[in-house]
Structure formats: structure tokens, C-alpha cells
Scaffold this active site. Structure first.
Site, PDB file in Angstrom:
ATOM      1  N   ASP A   1       1.056  -1.143   0.118  1.00  0.00           N
ATOM      2  CA  ASP A   1      -0.074  -0.247  -0.328  1.00  0.00           C
ATOM      3  C   ASP A   1       1.177   1.252  -0.210  1.00  0.00           C
ATOM      4  O   ASP A   1       2.083   1.172   0.701  1.00  0.00           O
ATOM      5  CB  ASP A   1      -0.867   0.154   1.359  1.00  0.00           C
ATOM      6  CG  ASP A   1      -2.037   1.189   1.172  1.00  0.00           C
ATOM      7  OD1 ASP A   1      -2.839   1.289   0.540  1.00  0.00           O
ATOM      8  OD2 ASP A   1      -1.622   2.022   2.500  1.00  0.00           O
TER       9      ASP A   1
ATOM     10  N   GLU B   1       1.737  -0.155  -4.781  1.00  0.00           N
ATOM     11  CA  GLU B   1       0.365   0.397  -5.351  1.00  0.00           C
ATOM     12  C   GLU B   1       1.254   1.804  -5.634  1.00  0.00           C
ATOM     13  O   GLU B   1       1.811   2.538  -4.375  1.00  0.00           O
ATOM     14  CB  GLU B   1      -0.324   0.638  -4.367  1.00  0.00           C
ATOM     15  CG  GLU B   1      -1.786   1.420  -4.343  1.00  0.00           C
ATOM     16  CD  GLU B   1      -2.393   2.300  -3.201  1.00  0.00           C
ATOM     17  OE1 GLU B   1      -3.955   3.521  -3.179  1.00  0.00           O
ATOM     18  OE2 GLU B   1      -1.523   2.588  -2.291  1.00  0.00           O
TER      19      GLU B   1
END
Length: 517
Positions: free
Chosen positions: A200, A247
Site C-alpha cells: 500500500d 501501489e
């Protein structure tokens, strides 16, 4: 040598809280997911990516992690997670988990220890604690990605950094303790059979709150982040067939490619494709740029139409402006449902035909629209509060799935934690399964053909006009997408394998895609 499984995989994103409720409390859980593994197997996916499933106060849907080595009790137990991994593997489905390395929860043991230890302590070195300005106020003027200041003051006068919500204090990745902690977290989950890790906010780990303005972003894509991922790769490579996906939201393709060097991440999400409007020139440019970035370094591209942060394609593609931007979600903009569905079906065949891996966000295969009329009092995304109630946030794409029946909760389980629309009966799995023309059966057929003939490889463009995207893949399958207003003649072919809509003889209608052999 056998090709790595993840290079051409079809990966299904499960937002666990909204997938299926196994115990009737209205919250999706591991029991619900385990009960639906056969559905995912029939869909034809190769892997499941789960959003964070760790213990969390849920200030940001689980992205505020309190303990990286356990399971949030509302979802189940660590033993159930291990059982899920086993049962998925029995169906030849891999498991990918989300790791959140930029920040923890303010309720984590480390942050609570830092608060208690006080200024100058080793515990505070794991985070970004700073004194305020001599004249008062926070150390600098950084703003949170969720809105408002990026600093919060604690009772002893120091301030801590949080690029997201105040409940999400940022780790200081200059700390050796932080680096070793996350290497151990990787080992912990790989030892339990996890096949991949999605990272993330991968580009924002390194930051310099004390930097003088120099034209560089003080917390995004700093060069030091790459050594972190080299360390992660060295750990990952000690486990066979594991992979790392980042990401990474970066407009600069050259800098994006640095994350995909052979000793760093295996893949990264392609957000330029996801954000692109329904426009032939723009899509062609994004596809060409993506291939130009990935092919020279041997990294497979990934193609994504939606996720848990993004307006659903059926709604997005029905709007006058079909692009996506986190800064303006276009809530309330008029959307033509019929047009949106037609384009979303065509976009699905385009994405699945491109070389590399593809991600499907839960409910995408059902053609679910964005839910834009959730009552204000029920909105839970922190963006809603942090924006001063000007941005309704991401809850509209997180509404629990409809499985069966004519009324909520549509076989989901208990009363859903976000309300489901009253008109979703025709969109349930039960309603779509017997309909050969349904979105669900389009996805099932496309994923089956994709597994046989597509995935990783190369493409060759075909010149069929400025408003048409057409290319042939290594297997000989040709994809043609008409993004214009008028029908276009199909190239020579033996047969139609699959079409997103009705094909009129040799003419392909507007906003329609077809796969040919």
C-alpha cells in the site's frame, strides 16, 4: 523454464468487509469468503488479493493496522486465515495480502509505547515526532492526503506526522527497527503460505519533514525508497513463486519503471489505464506508454479498471467525463446507466486482452454501479469528515455484494454495514447465472478464454481507424474495440470468440469490443 504464475494472472480483489457475511453480523468475514471460494473458482480467477485483514480500529477501513501478525476479530482468526489459504490452494487459487508499510494505527503497541516514552526516546524514533515551530503550530505546512493538516500534537507538546488520517501515524523508515519489523512481517505471512504481497502507498515511505523547498516532493518517490524494496525482494526471493506488487501512483513513467527493476518489485498497478477516459487516442497512448515502460525491463504490465478507492466503471463510463481523479470524484454527475454498462463490458474485454496481468474488483463482474445516495449519517470513509463534508469519499464502491433474492441483504448475510440499493435484484449472482448475456457470464467466458489464449506476451497493433483499438496477440486472437459513434467493419476472421454486445453481421457497433480468431 516455466513462466512465473503471476506474469499473466487474473487476480480478484476481495474487500473482505463487503464480500460475504458468514456469521450474520452484517460485516463480511473469512467464513463468508471461504463459503464463496467455489464461486471464485467458477469465475476463472488465478488469485485473490485481500485488502487488510489485520486487527484495526477501522478508522480507515483497516488501513490503520494495529497488529501485522494477526487477524481482525470481526473477520475471524489466524487459524481461519490459514484454513482459507489451504482451501484456496486446493482450488488452484493463490492468495495475495495487503501490507501497509507507510503507517500504523494510533492504537498499535508501538505507537502507544512512543506516546508513553516521551520526546527523544527510541520508541519515538520509529515514527515522525517533531517539536513545533518556535512561533507555535506544526513543524511544517504539509497537508494530509485525506484533507486537513498532516500533523497532530500530543499532550507533551510534540507533533507526529500522518500523511493520511490522524489515527494513522507514519513510520520513520530511517529507523532500522522499522525496516527489520517489516522484513519479519513478510516472512511471517510467507511462512503461512501467502503467495504475494501488495504494498500500500508504496512510493511514500521515505520523507524529509525538515527539507527546505527544493522542487522535489518531500515525501513521494524519494530515491531512498528503492533500497527498502531491494531488501524486501531479497526476502521474497528466498520463497519460491512469491511476488511483490506496488501501489505506485506516479505520472512519470521513467521514475515508475525504477520500482520494477529486476531486484525490486515484480509488478506495480497501472493507474494511468484505470484513470484514462473512454477515448481511443488516450487509451492507445496509455497502452503504448505502459508497454514501453515494462517491456524493456522484463516486467509484466497490470491492467486495472476499478478497486476499493475508485468510482465503479459502470457509473464512470456513463458520465460526460469518463476519466477518474482522486481530487474530484464527480459525485452526483449525471450518468447514463445503459451507456455505462455497454462501455464497461467493452472495457473488460479490452483490459483482459492486453498482455500481462489483470485485476478484477469484486462486483465488477456483476456490473454493480457506484452507490451515490448513501445517507450522510451512514458514510464511514474518513475522507467525508476530513474534507469538511465536501467529498463523499469511497464508500459508494464498497457497498456489500448482492448474491441472491429480490431485496436487501440479497443473500449477503446480516444487515449490511453499508446499505444496498433496493433495485439490485437483477444484479445478484443468482439472477445473472442463468442469463448467457449477463455481465457475470461475460466475465466467466472472457476469463476462461483468457486463460487459454491470453495473459503475458506481446501485441501487434492493427490499423482500423482512429476511433478503433485493434491488436493481435501471440496466440492469434484479435481484439477490436470500437470507441467511435458509428459501426466499423471487422477485419477478416474465422469466427467470433466473444463479443461485449450484439454484433451486426460484419459490423462492430459503437462502444463494443470483440475477440476474433
Amino acid at each position: 523454464m516455466q513462466e512465473a504464475w503471476w506474469r499473466g494472472a487474473a487476480i480478484y480483489q476481495v474487500y473482505l468487509r463487503s464480500f460475504a457475511d458468514g456469521n450474520g453480523d452484517g460485516l463480511g468475514d473469512l467464513a463468508g469468503l471461504r463459503g464463496r471460494l467455489d464461486y471464485l473458482s467458477r469465475l476463472g480467477i488465478d488469485a485473490i488479493w485481500l485488502n487488510p485483514w489485520y486487527p484495526s480500529p477501522m478508522s480507515d477501513g483497516g488501513y490503520d493496522v494495529a497488529d501485522y501478525r494477526s487477524i481482525e476479530p470481526i473477520f475471524g482468526t489466524l487459524a481461519e486465515a490459514e484454513k482459507l489459504i489451504q482451501e484456496a490452494h486446493e482450488r488452484d487459487i493463490k492468495i495475495i495480502i495487503d501490507v501497509v508499510p507507510n503507517h500504523s494505527s494510533d492504537q498499535s503497541a508501538w505507537f502507544q509505547e512512543a506516546l508513553a516514552a516521551g520526546p527523544g526516546s527510541a520508541a519515538r524514533e520509529r515514527f515522525w515526532f517533531r517539536p513545533g515551530r518556535p512561533t507555535g503550530g506544526p513543524p511544517n505546512d504539509w497537508q494530509s492526503i485525506f484533507g486537513g493538516p498532516a500533523w497532530t500534537q500530543v499532550p507533551d507538546g510534540e507533533w507526529y506526522l500522518h500523511l493520511f488520517a490522524p489515527e494513522q501515524p507514519d513510520f520513520n523508515w530511517n529507523s532500522p527497527a522499522v525496516r527489520e519489523e517489516f522484513l519479519d512481517v513478510l516472512r511471517f505471512w510467507y511462512d503461512r503460505g501467502v503467495d504475494g504481497v501488495r504494498i500500500d502507498s508504496a512510493a511514500v515511505l521515505i520523507k524529509d519533514p525538515d527539507a527546505e523547498p527544493d522542487g522535489l516532493d518531500p515525501y513521494t518517490d524519494r530515491d531512498g525508497v528503492h533500497e527498502i524494496y531491494r531488501e524486501w525482494r531479497r526476502v521474497s526471493d528466498t520463497y519460491p513463486d512469491r511476488f511483490l506488487i506496488g501501489e505506485v501512483w506516479l505520472p512519470d513513467q521513467e521514475r515508475f519503471a525504477r520500482y520494477l527493476r529486476p531486484d525490486e518489485l515484480h509488478t506495480a498497478f497501472n493507474f494511468d489505464f484505470l484513470s484514462c477516459p473512454w477515448d481511443p487516442a488516450a487509451l492507445r497512448r496509455v497502452i503504448d506508454d505502459t508497454l514501453a515502460t515494462h517491456v524493456p525491463i522484463g516486467a509484466p504490465p497490470t491492467w486495472v479498471l476499478s478497486n476499493h478507492d475508485v468510482t465503479r466503471p459502470v457509473t464512470r463510463y456513463g458520465r460526460p467525463d469518463t476519466s477518474f481523479d482522486h481530487g474530484d470524484r464527480k459525485h452526483g454527475m449525471t450518468s447514463d446507466r445503459e451507456l455505462g454498462v455497454r462501455r464497461a463490458r467493452a472495457a473488460a474485454l479490452l483490459a483482459m486482452a492486453l498482455p500481462g496481468g489483470v485485476y478484477v474488483y469484486q462486483g465488477e463482474e456483476l456490473g454493480l454501479p457506484e452507490v451515490e445516495d448513501i445517507p450522510d449519517a451512514l458514510l464511514q470513509d474518513p475522507i467525508w469528515a476530513r474534507s469538511g463534508h465536501t467529498d463523499r469519499g469511497r464508500d459508494g464502491c464498497r457497498v456489500p455484494l448482492p448474491w441472491a433474492g429480490d431485496a436487501p441483504p440479497y443473500g449477503y448475510g446480516g444487515e449490511p454495514w453499508l446499505p444496498q440499493p433496493a433495485d439490485w435484484g437483477p444484479l445478484t449472482v443468482e439472477a445473472q447465472e442463468p442469463d448467457p448475456s449477463s455481465m457475470l457470464n461475460l466475465y466467466r467466458t472472457a476469463l476462461r478464454i483468457r486463460r487459454e489464449r491470453l495473459g503475458d506476451g506481446t501485441l501487434t497493433w492493427l490499423p482500423l481507424g482512429e476511433e478503433v483499438l485493434a491488436f493481435t496477440r501471440d496466440s492469434g486472437l484479435t481484439c477490436v474495440v470500437n470507441l467511435g459513434r458509428e459501426p466499423v467493419r471487422l477485419p477478416e476472421h474465422q469466427r467470433i470468440c466473444l463479443a461485449s454486445g450484439a454484433v451486426d453481421g460484419g459490423l462492430l457497433p459503437a462502444d463494443t469490443a470483440v475477440w476474433l480468431l
